[in-house]
Write a protein that holds these residues in place. Structure first.
Motif, short mmCIF file in Angstrom:
data_model
loop_
_atom_site.label_atom_id
_atom_site.label_comp_id
_atom_site.label_asym_id
_atom_site.label_seq_id
_atom_site.Cartn_x
_atom_site.Cartn_y
_atom_site.Cartn_z
N ILE A 1 0.84 -1.20 0.00
CA ILE A 1 0.00 0.00 0.00
C ILE A 1 0.87 1.25 0.00
N GLU A 2 1.98 1.21 0.78
CA GLU A 2 2.88 2.36 0.86
C GLU A 2 3.50 2.68 -0.50
N SER A 3 3.88 1.64 -1.24
CA SER A 3 4.49 1.88 -2.55
C SER A 3 3.46 2.43 -3.55
N ILE A 4 2.20 2.00 -3.43
CA ILE A 4 1.15 2.54 -4.31
C ILE A 4 0.92 4.02 -4.01
N ILE B 1 11.52 4.56 -6.46
CA ILE B 1 11.00 3.64 -5.44
C ILE B 1 11.55 2.23 -5.60
N ASP B 2 12.46 2.04 -6.58
CA ASP B 2 13.14 0.76 -6.80
C ASP B 2 12.15 -0.36 -7.15
N TYR B 3 11.29 -0.08 -8.13
CA TYR B 3 10.38 -1.08 -8.68
C TYR B 3 10.58 -1.16 -10.18
N SER B 4 10.11 -2.23 -10.77
CA SER B 4 10.23 -2.36 -12.22
C SER B 4 9.28 -1.38 -12.91
N LYS B 5 9.65 -0.98 -14.13
CA LYS B 5 8.81 -0.04 -14.89
C LYS B 5 7.46 -0.67 -15.22
N SER B 6 7.44 -1.98 -15.47
CA SER B 6 6.17 -2.64 -15.80
C SER B 6 5.20 -2.59 -14.63
N THR B 7 5.72 -2.78 -13.40
CA THR B 7 4.85 -2.71 -12.22
C THR B 7 4.29 -1.31 -12.03
N VAL B 8 5.14 -0.31 -12.17
CA VAL B 8 4.70 1.08 -12.03
C VAL B 8 3.67 1.43 -13.11
N HIS B 9 3.92 0.94 -14.32
CA HIS B 9 2.99 1.20 -15.42
C HIS B 9 1.61 0.61 -15.13
N ARG B 10 1.58 -0.62 -14.60
CA ARG B 10 0.30 -1.26 -14.28
C ARG B 10 -0.45 -0.49 -13.19
N VAL B 11 0.29 -0.03 -12.18
CA VAL B 11 -0.34 0.73 -11.09
C VAL B 11 -0.89 2.05 -11.60
N CYS B 12 -0.14 2.72 -12.48
CA CYS B 12 -0.59 4.01 -13.03
C CYS B 12 -1.87 3.83 -13.85
N LYS B 13 -1.98 2.74 -14.59
CA LYS B 13 -3.18 2.47 -15.38
C LYS B 13 -4.39 2.26 -14.46
N ASN C 1 -9.44 5.39 -11.16
CA ASN C 1 -9.97 5.90 -9.88
C ASN C 1 -10.36 4.77 -8.91
N LEU C 2 -9.55 3.70 -8.91
CA LEU C 2 -9.79 2.60 -7.98
C LEU C 2 -9.22 2.93 -6.60
N LEU C 3 -9.74 2.29 -5.57
CA LEU C 3 -9.19 2.44 -4.23
C LEU C 3 -7.83 1.77 -4.15
N LEU C 4 -7.01 2.22 -3.20
CA LEU C 4 -5.66 1.69 -3.08
C LEU C 4 -5.67 0.17 -2.85
N LEU C 5 -6.58 -0.29 -1.99
CA LEU C 5 -6.65 -1.72 -1.71
C LEU C 5 -7.10 -2.50 -2.95
N GLU C 6 -7.99 -1.91 -3.74
CA GLU C 6 -8.43 -2.55 -4.98
C GLU C 6 -7.28 -2.68 -5.97
N ILE C 7 -6.46 -1.65 -6.03
CA ILE C 7 -5.30 -1.68 -6.93
C ILE C 7 -4.32 -2.77 -6.50
N LEU C 8 -4.08 -2.85 -5.18
CA LEU C 8 -3.16 -3.86 -4.66
C LEU C 8 -3.67 -5.26 -4.97
N ASN C 9 -4.94 -5.51 -4.76
CA ASN C 9 -5.52 -6.83 -5.03
C ASN C 9 -5.47 -7.18 -6.51
N GLN C 10 -5.73 -6.18 -7.36
CA GLN C 10 -5.72 -6.43 -8.80
C GLN C 10 -4.32 -6.76 -9.30
N VAL C 11 -3.30 -6.02 -8.82
CA VAL C 11 -1.91 -6.27 -9.23
C VAL C 11 -1.46 -7.66 -8.77
N GLN C 12 -1.81 -8.03 -7.54
CA GLN C 12 -1.44 -9.35 -7.02
C GLN C 12 -2.14 -10.47 -7.79
#
Length: 225
Positions: free
Chosen positions: A7-10, A30-42, A47-58
């Protein structure tokens, strides 16, 4: 190694994004891969909640990667038949399955199935490989005096001899020997074989596709001449 999202990284990605940082700069900061950052930005753009974003990425991470290949009983029986009955190597089997539109599977995947005994395959059925000579053992077999080595190619001669203990310099010869040993192991007494038996072995060998011939059968190429 994959670095798991938190959650902190998001939150950090969201903050950097709001300041107009590029994906590359955010990833470096933040020392993450560009692909991970790109997915989070999308996902942030949705306008998803932070927890929703975390669950979707996982969830996406769990679904990533190559899916496990499952073979049908018919495909398993075909592979075992080609390996055990026809003495086909795994690369020849993979080519056979692809050409006959049975299964598109790589040699490496087939090998891993046998090594891990998946799908009922038995590693013991794999064709045996030669043994390496013991460490620091001096090789004397095949040594011919007063002959030019394969390394002496600067000399004006047409025939070169492979170095002693270097089967890699005559790979085709070694492969042919290995194929022959499947039918006639070393120290076999050929006097106990009839000519028709030897002819049958020769026919089986010449009917086996070869990688060096683009997986064509020698017998088919011989008939062209």
């Amino acid at each position: 190694m994959y670095k798991y999202l938190t959650i902190e990284s998001i939150i950090a990605i969201k903050e950097y994004k709001s300041y107009g940082f590029s994906i590359r700069k955010i990833a470096k900061a933040i020392d993450y891969s560009k692909s991970t950052v790109h997915r989070v930005c999308k996902l942030l753009n949705q306008n998803l909640l932070l927890l929703e974003i975390l669950n979707q990425v996982q969830k996406n991470k769990q679904n990533a990667g190559r899916k496990l290949i499952i073979l049908t009983l018919t495909e398993i029986n075909t592979i075992n038949h080609l390996l055990i009955t026809k003495n086909y190597a795994l690369d020849i089997i993979a080519d056979f399955l692809k050409k006959n539109k049975i299964k598109n599977i790589s040699t490496k995947t087939l090998y891993n199935m046998f090594k891990t005994n998946r799908m009922g395959f038995d590693e013991k059925n794999l064709l045996r490989k030669g043994k390496n000579k013991p460490h620091k053992q001096k090789e004397t077999r095949g040594r011919i005096n007063n002959c030019k080595s394969i390394h002496e190619k600067n000399l004006n001669v047409k025939i070169y001899f492979a170095d002693a203990g270097k089967p890699c310099q005559r790979g085709l010869n070694e492969n042919n020997n290995g194929i022959l040993r499947r039918y006639l192991p070393k120290s076999t007494d050929l006097s106990s074989y009839k000519q028709k038996d030897l002819n049958s072995i020769a026919f089986q060998i010449n009917s086996t596709p070869r990688k060096s011939l683009s997986y064509k059968r020698p017998i088919d190429l011989i008939q062209l001449f």
